[in-house]
Design an enzyme around this catalytic site. Structure first.
Site, PDB file in Angstrom:
ATOM      1  CE1 TYR A  78      30.448 -38.528 -22.622  1.00  0.00           C
ATOM      2  CE2 TYR A  78      28.491 -37.163 -22.459  1.00  0.00           C
ATOM      3  CZ  TYR A  78      29.281 -38.181 -21.978  1.00  0.00           C
ATOM      4  OH  TYR A  78      28.905 -38.865 -20.844  1.00  0.00           O
ATOM      5  CD  GLU A 105      30.476 -41.896 -21.692  1.00  0.00           C
ATOM      6  OE1 GLU A 105      30.373 -41.209 -20.664  1.00  0.00           O
ATOM      7  OE2 GLU A 105      31.465 -42.620 -21.922  1.00  0.00           O
TER       8      GLU A 105
END
Ligand code: GDP
Ligand code: MN
Length: 382
Positions: free
Chosen positions: A102, A190
Site C-alpha cells: 500500500y 493512493e
C-alpha cells in the site's frame, strides 16, 4: 474531484508510474476489442466505480480468452456496487502478483505537511491495517518546501519492510507518486495494491486519485475528468446553476449565504435534532434569480420536508434579500414550508417585507437557533 481507476492510471502514467497496458470500455463489444488490442493473456476486467471493495463485490474478474472477456463484461457492466452502477469497465493485461503493498500521499493539515503512508500489508483496506496492526504502516511527513529526496524515500521503504527485491522499484514509484501528487495538484494519491510482480517489478495495480478542483485553471486537461464525474442528480442540477451544493441524507433543506454560514446551519440543524438534506451556499448575491435557482434545486429533492433559509446580509442588503425570496417564491412552486432567519445589514427592513408575506408555510424567525428549531419541527410533522 475523484478520478476513476482508469483515469487515475492515465494520470499516473504521465508521471512515469508503471501501470498495466489496457483500455476502457462502455460496451461488451468494446471490452472484447480492448482485450484483442492488448493481445496478452490473461486479462483482467475491472468495474469502474468510485468505491473500494470492487473485487469482493464481483466487479474484478480474470479472463483467459475472448469468450470469458465477453462473459465477464456482460456481467459487470450494469452491475450495482454499493449503490454505484457500473457504466465502464477497464480491461488490462493481468499481472502475476508476488506481494501486495500500500502507498499513498495526502495532506496532513495539522502538521502542515504532506503525509506519505507505506505498508507491506496492501490489497486490504488501509483502515483495517491501521486498526489491527498500526505498526505495519510506515509514515513520513514531507515538508512541501523541501520535497522528497531519494535517500529519504529509501529509508522510508526500508522502514516499511517490503521485500528487499522491491526496494529500488518502490523508491522509484514513490518519488514519481510524490511528483504526481504535488505537480498534479492532487489531494490524495493512493496505490492499493502496489505490487511486486513475480518478475521482480514494482507496479501500480489500482489507482485512487482525488484532484483539487481549484487547480483546473493550471490543468486544462482535467476538464475531461470533470466531464465523467459521478454526481448525484441534485448535485448536477445545482452545479449547472453555479451553486455550491452537497447532497446529504436528511429532510431539512438548507440555503445559506457563505460557506461558513452554510456549514454552521448544517451543524445547528443537527444540534437541535434534525437531519440536513443538503449543504447549499448561494454565495454573496442573494437576489431573486439566485434564490429561485436554489429553491428549485431544494424543491426537487423529494426527501425535503422543510426549508431553512439562513441569510446574513452584508453587501447584499436585507430588503434585497427579502424581495429576492418573495419574488423567487412567486416563480417556483414550493411544496415544503420555509423558515427564514434574516440578519445583518438592513435586517429590520428585510423582516418587515417578509412579515407582509408570512403564512403557515413562510415563517420568519429572528435567531438561527429559533429558526433551526422551527424548521426541524416542521420537517418532523410532515
Ligand atoms: P478494489 O478491490 O476495488 O480496491 O480493486 P483492486 O484493483 O485493488 O483489486 C482488488 C484485488 O484484485 C487486488 O488486491 C488483487 O488481489 C486482485 N487483482 C487485481 N488485478 C489483478 C491482476 O492483474 N492479477 C491478479 N492476479 N490479481 C489482480
Ligand atoms: Mn484497491
Amino acid at each position: 474531484m475523484d478520478l476513476f481507476e482508469y483515469q487515475g492510471k492515465q494520470f499516473f502514467a504521465t508521471y512515469g508510474i508503471p501501470v498495466s497496458p489496457g483500455d476502457v470500455a462502455t460496451t461488451v463489444d468494446e471490452a472484447v476489442a480492448a482485450a484483442e488490442r492488448i493481445g496478452a493473456w490473461p486479462v483482467v476486467v475491472k468495474a469502474q466505480v468510485q468505491v473500494g471493495g470492487r473485487g469482493k463485490a464481483g466487479g474484478i474478474k480474470l479472463a483467459g480468452d475472448l469468450d470469458e472477456v465477453r462473459e465477464h463484461a456482460t456481467n459487470i457492466l450494469g452491475m450495482d456496487i454499493k449503490g454505484h452502477t457500473v457504466e465502464r469497465v477497464w480491461v488490462e493485461e493481468a499481472t502475476d502478483i508476488a506481494e501486495e503493498y500500500y502507498a499513498s500521499f495526502t495532506l496532513d493539515r495539522s502538521a502542515k505537511k504532506h503525509l506519505g503512508m507505506l505498508s507491506a500489508e496492501g490489497g486490504v483496506e488501509i483502515e483495517a491495517v491501521a486498526e489491527s496492526n498500526p505498526g505495519a504502516i510506515a509514515k513520513i511527513w514531507v515538508d512541501p518546501v523541501d520535497g522528497l529526496d531519494e535517500a529519504t524515500a529509501r529509508a522510508w521503504v526500508e522502514e516499511a519492510k517490503l521485500n528487499p527485491g522491491a526496494t529500488d522499484g518502490a523508491v522509484e514509484v514513490l518519488l514519481a507518486l510524490y511528483r504526481a501528487y504535488v505537480e498534479g495538484d492532487a489531494d490524495l494519491v493512493e496505490i492499493n495494491p502496489l505490487v511486486l510482480t513475480t518478475r521482480g517489478q514494482v507496479h501500480a495495480l489500482d489507482a485512487k486519485v482525488s484532484l483539487d478542483g481549484n487547480s483546473e485553471f493550471r490543468h486544462p486537461e482535467y476538464a475531461e475528468y470533470d466531464a465523467t464525474q459521478e454526481r448525484d442528480e441534485r448535485e448536477t442540477a445545482a452545479h449547472d446553476k453555479g451553486l455550491q451544493y452537497v447532497g446529504l441524507e436528511g429532510t431539512v433543506g438548507i440555503i445559506a449565504n457563505g460557506a461558513g454560514l452554510a456549514m454552521s446551519t448544517v451543524d445547528i440543524v443537527s444540534q437541535v435534532g434534525g437531519r440536513p438534506a443538503n449543504f447549499l451556499d448561494i454565495g454573496g448575491g442573494a437576489n431573486a434569480d439566485v434564490m429561485a435557482g436554489a429553491l428549485e434545486v431544494i424543491n426537487n429533492d423529494p426527501d425535503v420536508k422543510s426549508i431553512f433559509i439562513n441569510i446574513f446580509g452584508g453587501i447584499t442588503k436585507g430588503e434585497e434579500v427579502a424581495n429576492g425570496i418573495v419574488q423567487a417564491m412567486g416563480r417556483v412552486q414550493i411544496d415544503a414550508p420555509i423558515v427564514i432567519r434574516l440578519d445583518g445589514t438592513n435586517a429590520e427592513q428585510g423582516r418587515a417585507i417578509l412579515a407582509d408575506h408570512e403564512s403557515d408555510t413562510l415563517i420568519s424567525k429572528p435567531t438561527m437557533l429559533e429558526a433551526a428549531r422551527a424548521a426541524v419541527e416542521l420537517a418532523a410533522g410532515r
